[in-house]
Design a protein around this motif. Structure first.
Motif, mmCIF file in Angstrom:
data_model
loop_
_atom_site.group_PDB
_atom_site.id
_atom_site.type_symbol
_atom_site.label_atom_id
_atom_site.label_comp_id
_atom_site.label_asym_id
_atom_site.label_seq_id
_atom_site.Cartn_x
_atom_site.Cartn_y
_atom_site.Cartn_z
ATOM 1 N N ARG A 93 -10.143 57.314 64.970
ATOM 2 C CA ARG A 93 -8.359 56.375 65.539
ATOM 3 C C ARG A 93 -7.937 57.687 66.606
ATOM 4 N NH1 ARG A 93 -6.148 53.389 62.221
ATOM 5 N NH2 ARG A 93 -7.337 52.625 60.413
ATOM 6 N N THR A 94 -8.432 59.022 67.031
ATOM 7 C CA THR A 94 -8.618 59.677 67.981
ATOM 8 C C THR A 94 -9.293 60.260 68.613
ATOM 9 O OG1 THR A 94 -8.368 61.477 66.304
ATOM 10 C CG2 THR A 94 -6.197 60.464 66.265
ATOM 11 N N TYR A 103 -13.252 61.131 67.270
ATOM 12 C CA TYR A 103 -14.416 60.939 68.072
ATOM 13 C C TYR A 103 -15.220 61.753 68.270
ATOM 14 C CZ TYR A 103 -16.981 57.478 71.447
ATOM 15 O OH TYR A 103 -18.029 57.151 72.154
ATOM 16 N N ARG A 142 -14.849 55.618 74.405
ATOM 17 C CA ARG A 142 -14.524 56.357 73.636
ATOM 18 C C ARG A 142 -12.974 55.202 73.702
ATOM 19 N NH1 ARG A 142 -12.464 61.667 75.672
ATOM 20 N NH2 ARG A 142 -11.167 60.665 76.545
ATOM 21 N N ILE A 200 -11.164 53.016 70.580
ATOM 22 C CA ILE A 200 -9.893 54.061 69.453
ATOM 23 C C ILE A 200 -9.083 52.893 69.587
ATOM 24 C CG2 ILE A 200 -7.768 55.712 69.888
ATOM 25 C CD1 ILE A 200 -9.703 58.001 70.974
ATOM 26 N N ALA A 216 -9.196 50.104 65.829
ATOM 27 C CA ALA A 216 -8.978 51.293 65.106
ATOM 28 C C ALA A 216 -9.143 51.163 63.824
ATOM 29 C CB ALA A 216 -8.377 53.003 64.980
#
Length: 306
Positions: free
Chosen positions: A185-186, A190, A213, A217, A220
């Motif tokens: 989620r961040t 990652y 990335r 995200i 997510a």
């Protein structure tokens, strides 16, 4: 000479500045260059469950490559340079990569198998070699059991889902503790995941790494749903299906894999009737990324033999 050096420095500085100001455009340019360099053409086909993107290039016998969960078709690109003389088809699995997110039921393994077959039928591909990684390997195993007359060989590049190893892996212990290490989620999460996947993170151009990335995200919540649906649907794992697969098989299972423990390699090797096992060191869950040349050469030798 000084003018040439100065010109190169200015050009590189300009490219770096452009990648920071227009990162999405820079990522597209880099990706187009990778496609051109490897001879793979990005295409899309309409299927009963919507559009499916794929890369295709080369000629000869067809090899279909299936990525793992939250991965994408481009992860095979570097390795593909060793596979000249084959017609390569790298799918973004339906509902993954650049494809639209599907209804949750479509992520169950039996539906994923049906959706991949529907995609290949739409492409007119009837006979092929099959290559999978992780989740893609479980899908490949189920495909080979369902339509054995269509599939010439099956190759497991990196450890597959669905093999019970004598020793639990780091990831399996984390899952038992209630975590989902592959859902991020961040940016920090990652990056942490990279340590799960690779002993040493392979190089990826910065704009492209950032693009992938950020895209992941942004998905997510969908990825958490997908993670839950995929894992809940594994009723007949690879090691239980493997004994009925009489086609030639290849297993490349790295000794530094933290996702599924390397002791599972012997289990799968014993279960497959006609298998070649390779257990390289210095690589993790995605050997097509952290040792692409060697992995491609090993796969090429296996395909050439069969």
């Amino acid at each position: 000479m000084k003018r040439i050096v100065l010109s190169v420095v200015i050009l590189l500085a300009g490219l770096f500045a452009a990648s920071e100001i227009w990162p999405s455009k820079a990522a597209k340019v880099i990706l187009s260059g990778l496609h051109l360099f490897t001879g793979m053409s990005p295409q899309q086909v309409e299927t009963p469950i919507g559009p499916v993107g794929y890369l295709r290039g080369g000629s000869g016998e067809t090899v279909v490559l299936l990525h793992g969960i939250f991965a994408r078709k481009e992860h095979w690109l570097d390795m593909s340079r060793q596979l000249s003389g084959y017609d390569l088809v790298m799918l973004d699995l339906p509902g993954f990569g650049d494809n639209p997110v599907l209804d949750g039921a479509e992520y169950a393994y039996d539906r994923q198998v049906a959706n991949v077959f529907a995609t290949l039928d739409a492409l007119g591909i009837k006979e092929f070699h099959l290559v999978g990684n992780s989740m893609g390997s479980q899908i490949a195993t189920m495909m080979a059991a369902a339509r054995p007359d269509q599939i010439k060989t099956i190759s497991y590049i990196g450890s597959p889902v669905g093999v019970t190893a004598p020793t639990p892996s780091d990831m399996e212990r984390a899952i038992d503790e209630g975590n989902a290490p592959l859902v991020v989620r961040t940016a920090t999460q990652y990056q942490d995941r990279m340590a799960w996947l690779f002993p040493k993170e392979p190089f990826l151009p910065r704009p492209l790494a950032r693009e992938w990335r950020e895209a992941e995200i942004a998905r997510a919540d969908s990825n958490q749903m997908i993670w839950d649906r995929v894992n809940a649907s594994l009723t007949t794992p690879t090691d239980q299906i493997a004994p009925q697969l009489t086609l030639p098989s290849l297993v490349i299972w790295c000794s530094d894999d933290r996702i599924f423990h390397p002791t599972g390699a012997a289990v799968l090797d014993a279960a497959l009737p006609d298998n070649t096992l390779i257990t390289p060191s210095g690589c993790g869950h995605l050997p097509m990324l952290d040792r692409p040349k060697e992995t491609g050469q090993e796969l090429r030798a296996f395909l050439d033999k069969h």
